[in-house]
Motif scaffolding. Structure first.
Motif: not given
Length: 333
Positions: A94-104
């Motif tokens: 996923g996209l690295d957002i610092g506090v975790g990752r958001i799969p798109l």
């Protein structure tokens, strides 16, 4: 039968999985690229059901996605993408957002709720199960996954239609592979992209032969009133060539040429025809865009035909039997 056409999972960085619901003909399919792929989309049908397509615009911020979900169930089926997101997150993708990752995970759905109990449709659990089943082996084709409830040739009524499905194909040139996965639930008829043979579609009033909807419309036959959005061909074209996000967008656009070679009529007001494009870049190679686009359109055309050639007839209690290509129907004389 179209021989040795390859399959989408031959594209480096791609895996494919299906979930087929045993309770009625419906399901979902996933095309996974956990390491990321540039993406594009082109929606040609006038009645689409989609999720996360805006982020794929070439001018928008996000550069990569991590999977595509295709599902039955009409708008409810979009929930299957939530399961794909959850599975990818568990894999650390996923996209690295610092506090975790958001799969798109963009998604598109087709309308299959006329077959059986419409309250049974793909959900997040189905999307998750499809991810668990994903491999780099040749995906199953025909009446499985997102193609389980697909039906084609409904111009003159659902009772005169035939069974659709899902198919795949790929081609490789100079170390670059382009593949497609297509779930065909078209309003129109489906043709063999090479020979022009009518494979499946609207049948004659007695159901014994293929009508050829194009010829019927040209001579002035009136189509049946069609529920808006009750048809759609959805799919993914993927390559391991190194391409940019604008090029991925153009890849999705040109890939629709393949639908036009295999389906007539296509991109109608009652279809939500949508094709996604993915570029993993994992071949480490580039390919001239003319060749790349030609491979994409051809893969889509062949995959669409295979969706029909490998579909199975369906019998739902209380509903008319919908035959398939292997039943041997031929055009009426």
């Amino acid at each position: 039968m179209l021989q040795h056409p390859g399959h989408i999972a031959r594209v480096q960085g791609i895996s494919v999985g299906h979930h087929t619901d045993s309770r009625r003909p419906t399901g979902c399919s996933v095309v996974l690229c956990p390491q990321g792929a540039v993406g594009g989309v082109d929606v040609r049908g006038a009645a689409p059901g989609t999720r996360e397509t805006d982020l794929l615009a070439p001018s928008n911020l996000v550069q990569q996605v991590h999977g595509i979900t295709l599902a039955g169930g009409s708008a409810w089926g979009l929930d299957a993408a939530s399961g794909t997101v959850r599975w990818l997150e568990a894999q650390g993708a996923g996209l690295d957002i610092g506090v975790g990752r958001i799969p798109l995970v963009p998604a598109a759905v087709l309308f299959d709720v006329m077959l059986g109990d419409m309250t049974i449709r793909p959900d997040a659990a189905a999307g998750y199960a499809a991810c668990q089943a994903a491999t780099r082996e040749r995906p199953a084709e025909g009446s499985v996954g997102a193609g389980a409830g697909a039906v084609v040739g409904k111009i003159f009524g659902f009772a005169r239609a035939m069974k659709g499905g899902i198919g795949t194909a790929s081609f490789t040139v100079d170390g670059v592979t382009v593949g497609a996965l297509v779930a065909c639930n078209a309003l129109g008829d489906v043709y063999h992209p090479t020979t022009g043979e009518l494979l499946a579609g609207a049948r004659t009033a007695d159901g014994a032969a293929l009508l050829c909807a194009r010829d019927a419309l040209l001579r002035g036959d009136s189509p049946q009133t069609i529920l808006a959005g009750s048809n759609t061909t959805i799919g993914v074209v993927a390559t391991d060539a190194q391409i940019t996000k604008p090029q991925a967008q153009r890849l999705a656009t040109v890939a629709h040429d393949g639908l036009a070679r295999a389906i007539n009529p296509v991109h109608t007001m009652s279809d939500g025809d949508t094709l996604f494009a993915l570029g993993t870049g994992q071949s480490g190679r580039t390919l001239g865009l003319m060749t790349l686009f030609t491979l994409a359109a051809e893969a889509v055309a062949v995959a669409t035909a295979r969706a029909i050639l490998l579909a199975g007839a369906v019998e739902v209690p209380g509903q008319a039997r919908l035959p398939c290509w292997s039943d041997g129907l031929r055009p009426a004389r």
